[in-house]
Design an enzyme around this catalytic site. Structure first.
Site, mmCIF file in Angstrom:
data_model
loop_
_atom_site.group_PDB
_atom_site.id
_atom_site.type_symbol
_atom_site.label_atom_id
_atom_site.label_comp_id
_atom_site.label_asym_id
_atom_site.label_seq_id
_atom_site.Cartn_x
_atom_site.Cartn_y
_atom_site.Cartn_z
ATOM 1 C CB ILE A 32 -1.413 -0.032 1.030
ATOM 2 C CG1 ILE A 32 -1.900 -1.200 1.453
ATOM 3 C CG2 ILE A 32 -1.816 1.172 1.059
ATOM 4 C CD1 ILE A 32 -2.879 -1.439 2.833
ATOM 5 C CE1 TYR A 181 0.586 -5.789 10.820
ATOM 6 C CE2 TYR A 181 -1.961 -6.880 11.021
ATOM 7 C CZ TYR A 181 -0.692 -5.930 9.759
ATOM 8 O OH TYR A 181 -1.322 -4.919 9.072
ATOM 9 C CE LYS A 185 -1.154 -1.329 10.939
ATOM 10 N NZ LYS A 185 -0.419 -0.636 10.393
#
Length: 338
Positions: A32, A181, A185
């Site tokens: 991204i 993970y 975030k």
């Protein structure tokens, strides 16, 4: 009574010019982040790719240059897991102001064992959150030098169903990679919201904006050789999923809008329009657990202690003649429609 005219809808394919601006994108060499960099380069801005891999960064710069004539893209060596690298990277940026940073780089591990950085921190938490926390601290003078600068933090839909364990932020006692993970975030996202509160309290003109890319698949992402190559078979096999998720080019749209749209205000969350998974970017309500100020403040204190840094912004100095730069409309209603 005459109606109040509305600003036009944001058009992802007709971005406003930004020549003379400088934007830093961490992890801008792939995924991204690459498409964020490519789209920002198309505005005429200078785009700085924060990447630890020089060869991958040079490949990304070549790919962007092939698609964007006259693109101004540069590599900034940066390893977010290495505190010394972060400070050296910011020193290398020079004294010129920075108009925006997109905190995008991330590490996602799928399997044990748990891995640590040289500083002894769990790798995903260190890279995804602590590294960006420290980077923001070091970037403070450059961002403060550009009125209305923006700190755009890329979260994840995976964080929507997670909660932080403040007693085990680095998953030392119960390590499950996918959960670790998602929590890293979530920490990033709580940081962005807490940063907005601190910026407003300080009267700073810098904005903290939060985005998430929704669902993004490589198989739905257009080829950008050698950065990313998609075969026809991969594209055809995943076409039905295009009804639900999208490619990484479209997943870049919320971050690009957060950098460029003059109507976006600090503390806002931008994500894909359709169920938060795909489509053009819109401003959406903060997820309920992102408004937990107690958890966010405790996370900030822990991050400060773990990194030895503390991003502190101040109000702009008064200019000659007694005037002061505008506060970029913190807390005001958005001028543009979602």
């Amino acid at each position: 009574m005459p109606s109040v005219p509305q600003a036009p809808q944001w058009d992802v394919h007709r971005l406003p010019p930004a020549r003379g601006k400088r934007f830093l994108v961490t992890g801008g060499n792939a995924g991204i982040g690459y498409f964020v960099a490519e789209q920002l380069a198309g505005t005429g801005a200078t785009v700085l790719l924060g990447s630890r891999d020089r060869a991958k960064a040079e490949a990304a710069i070549g790919s962007i240059g092939a698609r964007v004539p006259g693109a101004r893209v540069e590599h900034v060596p940066m390893d977010l897991a290495d505190p010394a690298s972060i400070e050296a990277s910011v020193d290398a940026l020079g004294p010129d102001g920075l108009d925006a940073v997109v905190l995008n780089a991330g590490v996602a591990l799928d399997h044990p064992p748990r891995r640590e950085t040289g500083a002894g921190h769990e790798l995903m938490f260190a890279t995804n959150h602590l590294g960006h926390f420290a980077l923001t601290h070091h970037l403070t003078p450059l961002l403060a030098a550009a009125p209305g600068s923006r700190i755009v933090t890329t979260g994840s839909f995976a964080a929507k169903s997670e909660r932080l364990d403040l007693d085990d932020l680095q998953s030392a006692h119960d390590y499950r990679p996918k959960r670790a993970y998602a929590r890293s975030k979530l920490a990033q996202m709580l940081f962005a919201v807490e940063l907005d509160r601190r910026l407003r309290a300080a009267g700073s003109t810098t904005l903290s904006v939060l985005v998430h890319p929704g669902g993004a698949l490589d198989s739905l992402t257009p080829s950008r050789p050698p950065v990313h190559v998609r075969t026809t078979g991969e594209r055809l096999s995943r076409l039905p999923l295009g009804l639900v998720v999208q490619g990484k080019d479209a997943a870049a749209w919320p971050a690009v809008r957060a950098v460029l749209d003059p109507g976006v205000r600090g503390g806002r969350l931008l994500g894909p329009r359709a169920f938060g998974l795909r489509g053009t970017p819109r401003i959406e309500p903060l997820w309920s657990h992102l408004t937990d100020t107690t958890t966010a403040a405790r996370l900030w204190a822990a991050s400060r202690d773990l990194t030895g840094t503390d991003p502190v912004f101040t109000a702009p100095t008064t200019e000659p003649g007694g005037t002061e730069g505008p506060a970029a409309g913190h807390g005001a209603a958005d001028a543009s429609t979602g």
